[in-house]
Design an enzyme around this catalytic site. Sequence first.
Site: not given
Length: 283
Positions: A237, A263-266
Site C-alpha cells: 500500500d 496493494g491498497h485495494f486488496a
Amino acid sequence: MSTIHFRSAQVDGVEVFYREAGTPGKPKLLLLHGFPSSSHMFRDLIPLLSNDFHIVAPDLPGFGRTDMPSRDTFKYTFDHLADIIDGLTEVIGFDRYIVYVFDYGAPTGFRLAIRHPERIQGIVTQNGNAYVEGLSDGWNPIRTYWENATVANRNALRALLTPETTRWQYVHGTTDESLVSPDGIALDNYYLARKGADEVQLDLFLDYQSNVALYPAFQAYFREHKPRLLAIWGKNDPFFLPPGAEAFKRDIPNAQVTFLDTGHFALETHASEIADAMRSFFK
C-alpha cells in the site's frame, strides 16, 4: 450463497444506499468502504461471506449511490459521515456488529467504536489506519493543505481526483495488474466526475487531519476494550504502511496481523483469502 438486496434508508434527511445479504440471526457485519470507492468494492467479498454473516455495506454520504447533499447544507467531515452511518445502524437494527474498515471506513468505523464500545463485537481492518507510523510520505501534499489551507494547496490536490490516479490506486503494488477488474475503477471515476464531487472530496482531504488527531482516542479504546481485531493488509500500500498494521498489537496483544502481497485495494486480488481469514478468525 444468499441473495443480495439493494436497499436505502433515510437518516437525518440523507438517503443512504446499502447492500444487504446473509441471514438475520447470523453475526452482523458492517462493511465500510474507502476513497474514492463505494460499497461496490465489496462485490466479491459479500457472496463469499453471506452464509456466515448478516451483512450490510452502505455507501458513505457523497459516495456511490448515497445522497451527495449540497455543501451549503451538509458539512463533509468524518464526524458527520460517522453520524449518518451511526444513524443507519440504528434504523436497520444493527445493535451489535463486527465492523470491517478500509481506508476512509477506518476513521468512520473507529468513531462508532469509541461512541458505542458495547456494540462492537470485532474489527477487521483492511488497510484501515489508526497510527501515525502507518502514514506514508504519500500524505505529504495533504499534510501541506492541513498546515496551510490556501486555494493553491487545495487545487494542488485535484491531481488525486483524476482517472489516472484512481487507476494507479487500484493497481499499484499488485503482482499482476490483469487481476484487477477495470469495472471498479470505471465506477469510481464515474462518481468522482459528478458535479460538485471534487469539492466534497477536497473538503474530506482537509478534514482528514481530524482523524489523525483522534488516533490517541482510538488507541485508548483499543487498550481499554481490547476488541477482537484482525488486521489484514496489502503490504505494498502506498498510503498506509505495514507498521500501521503491526501497531495494533501494541494496544491489543491478541490482535492477528496478516500481510498480503498486494496493494491498497486488496479485495481486488485477494477477496478469497480475506474471506477465509475472517471466517477462521470469527469462528
